[in-house]
Design a protein around this motif. Structure first.
Motif, PDB file in Angstrom:
ATOM      1  N   SER A  73       0.185   0.842   4.593  1.00 49.83           N
ATOM      2  CA  SER A  73       1.133   1.647   5.363  1.00 49.83           C
ATOM      3  C   SER A  73       1.819   2.676   4.470  1.00 49.83           C
ATOM      4  CB  SER A  73       2.184   0.724   5.987  1.00 49.83           C
ATOM      5  OG  SER A  73       3.253   1.473   6.496  1.00 49.83           O
ATOM      6  N   GLU A  75       4.384   4.357   5.026  1.00 49.85           N
ATOM      7  CA  GLU A  75       5.836   4.180   5.101  1.00 49.85           C
ATOM      8  C   GLU A  75       6.311   3.118   4.110  1.00 49.85           C
ATOM      9  OE1 GLU A  75       4.191   3.230   8.454  1.00 49.85           O
ATOM     10  OE2 GLU A  75       3.727   5.352   8.269  1.00 49.85           O
ATOM     11  N   ASN A  76       5.489   2.098   3.861  1.00 47.67           N
ATOM     12  CA  ASN A  76       5.858   1.010   2.967  1.00 47.67           C
ATOM     13  C   ASN A  76       5.515   1.290   1.503  1.00 47.67           C
ATOM     14  OD1 ASN A  76       6.849  -0.497   5.093  1.00 47.67           O
ATOM     15  ND2 ASN A  76       4.892  -1.487   5.459  1.00 47.67           N
ATOM     16  N   PRO A  78       5.503   4.747  -0.169  1.00 54.50           N
ATOM     17  CA  PRO A  78       5.583   6.213  -0.153  1.00 54.50           C
ATOM     18  C   PRO A  78       5.183   6.900  -1.454  1.00 54.50           C
ATOM     19  CG  PRO A  78       7.776   5.263  -0.360  1.00 54.50           C
ATOM     20  CD  PRO A  78       6.819   4.125  -0.100  1.00 54.50           C
TER      21      PRO A  78
END
Length: 98
Positions: A73, A75-76, A78
């Motif tokens: 991910s 988002e997890n 960056p």
């Protein structure tokens, strides 16, 4: 003591470090006993992480968590660039230093 050894390129150490610290409680709950963070002297955009566990199973479980929940991910993770290189290491019995 098994060690989960992780290496990967990063875009920014401050951004990466903040993401790493957000997982501090989860690392502790997952059995991480100690960790070491290192960067090559000639590459500030690369990080080497060693996470020590009591058992190989704990290291394998944590690696699976990183692969499926964190690194999958954006988002997890960056600051991550590309796919991390990982190995689970065990002490090499019988070796002595020179």
């Amino acid at each position: 003591m098994p060690t989960l050894h992780i290496e990967h390129a990063i875009v920014d150490f401050t951004l990466w470090s903040a993401a790493f610290e957000r997982l501090a409680n989860f690392r502790e709950q997952s059995g991480v006993r100690t960790h070491r963070l290192q960067r090559p002297v000639d590459d500030p955009h690369y990080i080497v992480i060693d996470l020590d566990f009591d058992t190989t199973a704990e290291a394998e479980h944590f690696l699976a968590f990183l692969q499926t929940k964190v690194w999958a991910s954006p988002e997890n993770s960056p600051a991550l660039v590309g796919a991390p290189t990982t190995k689970i290491l065990e002490p090499a019995g019988g070796q002595t230093g020179s």
